[in-house]
Write a protein that holds these residues in place. Sequence first.
Motif, PDB file in Angstrom:
ATOM      1  N   LEU A  62       0.809  -1.216   0.000  1.00  0.00           N
ATOM      2  CA  LEU A  62       0.000   0.000   0.000  1.00  0.00           C
ATOM      3  C   LEU A  62       0.840   1.263   0.000  1.00  0.00           C
ATOM      4  CD1 LEU A  62      -2.779  -1.072   2.553  1.00  0.00           C
ATOM      5  CD2 LEU A  62      -2.966  -0.927   0.057  1.00  0.00           C
ATOM      6  N   HIS A  63       2.085   1.198   0.542  1.00  0.00           N
ATOM      7  CA  HIS A  63       2.936   2.380   0.644  1.00  0.00           C
ATOM      8  C   HIS A  63       4.046   2.424  -0.403  1.00  0.00           C
ATOM      9  CE1 HIS A  63       1.030   2.271   4.652  1.00  0.00           C
ATOM     10  NE2 HIS A  63       1.186   3.566   4.643  1.00  0.00           N
ATOM     11  N   ASP A  64       4.075   1.448  -1.289  1.00  0.00           N
ATOM     12  CA  ASP A  64       5.107   1.423  -2.323  1.00  0.00           C
ATOM     13  C   ASP A  64       4.638   2.263  -3.503  1.00  0.00           C
ATOM     14  OD1 ASP A  64       6.981   0.805  -4.323  1.00  0.00           O
ATOM     15  OD2 ASP A  64       7.373  -1.150  -3.412  1.00  0.00           O
ATOM     16  N   ARG A  65       5.042   3.525  -3.536  1.00  0.00           N
ATOM     17  CA  ARG A  65       4.599   4.447  -4.574  1.00  0.00           C
ATOM     18  C   ARG A  65       5.146   4.062  -5.952  1.00  0.00           C
ATOM     19  NH1 ARG A  65       1.221   5.230  -1.386  1.00  0.00           N
ATOM     20  NH2 ARG A  65       1.060   6.976   0.058  1.00  0.00           N
ATOM     21  N   GLN A 104       2.983   1.356  -7.359  1.00  0.00           N
ATOM     22  CA  GLN A 104       1.704   1.923  -7.790  1.00  0.00           C
ATOM     23  C   GLN A 104       1.858   2.690  -9.099  1.00  0.00           C
ATOM     24  OE1 GLN A 104       0.538   4.176  -4.345  1.00  0.00           O
ATOM     25  NE2 GLN A 104       0.415   2.346  -3.059  1.00  0.00           N
ATOM     26  N   LEU A 146       2.081   0.258 -11.931  1.00  0.00           N
ATOM     27  CA  LEU A 146       0.769  -0.332 -12.203  1.00  0.00           C
ATOM     28  C   LEU A 146      -0.111   0.623 -13.004  1.00  0.00           C
ATOM     29  CD1 LEU A 146      -1.153  -2.690 -11.758  1.00  0.00           C
ATOM     30  CD2 LEU A 146      -1.845  -1.638  -9.592  1.00  0.00           C
ATOM     31  N   VAL A 147      -0.141   1.891 -12.597  1.00  0.00           N
ATOM     32  CA  VAL A 147      -0.939   2.893 -13.307  1.00  0.00           C
ATOM     33  C   VAL A 147      -0.399   3.088 -14.725  1.00  0.00           C
ATOM     34  CG1 VAL A 147      -1.595   5.331 -13.377  1.00  0.00           C
ATOM     35  CG2 VAL A 147      -1.665   4.074 -11.210  1.00  0.00           C
ATOM     36  N   SER A 204       6.955  -6.741  -2.176  1.00  0.00           N
ATOM     37  CA  SER A 204       6.550  -5.728  -3.152  1.00  0.00           C
ATOM     38  C   SER A 204       7.658  -5.465  -4.175  1.00  0.00           C
ATOM     39  CB  SER A 204       6.170  -4.426  -2.440  1.00  0.00           C
ATOM     40  OG  SER A 204       7.288  -3.832  -1.812  1.00  0.00           O
TER      41      SER A 204
END
Length: 371
Positions: free
Chosen positions: A9-12, A15, A18-19, A246
């Motif tokens: 959840l905190h791995d920017r 993320q 993924l986006v 992650s």
Amino acid sequence: MGSLLRTFLHDRFLQALLVLGLIISVFADFHYRQLALAVNWKTIITLACLLLLTKGIESSGYFDLLGRRCILHFRTQRALALLMVAASALLSTFLSNDVALFITVPLTLTLRKFTQLPVNRLIIFEALAVNAGSLLTPIGNPQNILLWSQGRQGFFQFIWQMLPLAALLITSLLLLTFFSFSKQPVKRQQNSETSEWQKALFIQCATLYVLFVIALELDLAVYALLVVALFFLWRAPRILLLLDWSLLVVFILMFIDVLLLTRLPLLTPILQQVTHWGQTGHYLLAIGLSQIISNVPATILLLNFLPASTLLAWSVNIGGFGFLPGSLANLIALRMARDRSIWWQFHLFSIPALLFSLFAGGCLFFLINVV
């Protein structure tokens, strides 16, 4: 289990990948079955095994104990800095650049208890050191793991091809360290903390590490991962939860995102022209691309068009210097420092390091391979 979920959840960076992948997939020409085939699973298996074994060694407390004892035996800031930079470079050759930072940076942060040493500067030098040291071996960093798995070289053949560049960069960095830190004495506390360590766990993990390298040479990585996973499930199951899972997902997404990029109709013709460029063009492209998307994704992308050659190995590793995105190790080191000022201070050393490495590395490669 909660801490495991928090890492995702905190791995920017995860993320963002993924986006990015979701956006590119709208325009890319691909079939969903190709996504799993795009991932180099041998690289992922190798990374997973290395993360488990290095986490086991770290959890044994041996390096923490060794580092604290070494700190107490050095009298000047210069000597202490040389120790930490050399240790970072050495550890990164067999523990990977990321794991080496997880050992040396926390130790460096404790130096505030002992001396007025410029800790931020030392962390920056440690980040540069792991980029220089890790390039020596096939298991020193993710891009080398990938290049080694794609190429036809053995473990020691890969080391031999990287040795000239590693020697040049490590020697230069140690000289820079010598002149960047003063001979001011280290102030010690009389009652310093002592760390207990688990000798049996350290010996077991170190033994498995050697066996794992042998298994890689024999193309038995899957079986090695199974043995290592079962060992930790029996010996220290909490390490399985503490592992940075992650990070593995990040590399899986990198493979997928690169595949999607190569399937963009507008980008494909441009990338296909890369094969017609000369060595100088490939050298500069790999370094420049690393500055923008980091050297691991750059390696993944370029291996779709170029062979896993010595030139590519040198250039993507040199690309780890320079701007912050050049290497994930840079991000890890600076994030652990928890000081905003270190982000701009880093570039005062890393950009000159890139320029030196680009020029000196290019000349050295030319002398070895052309003259």
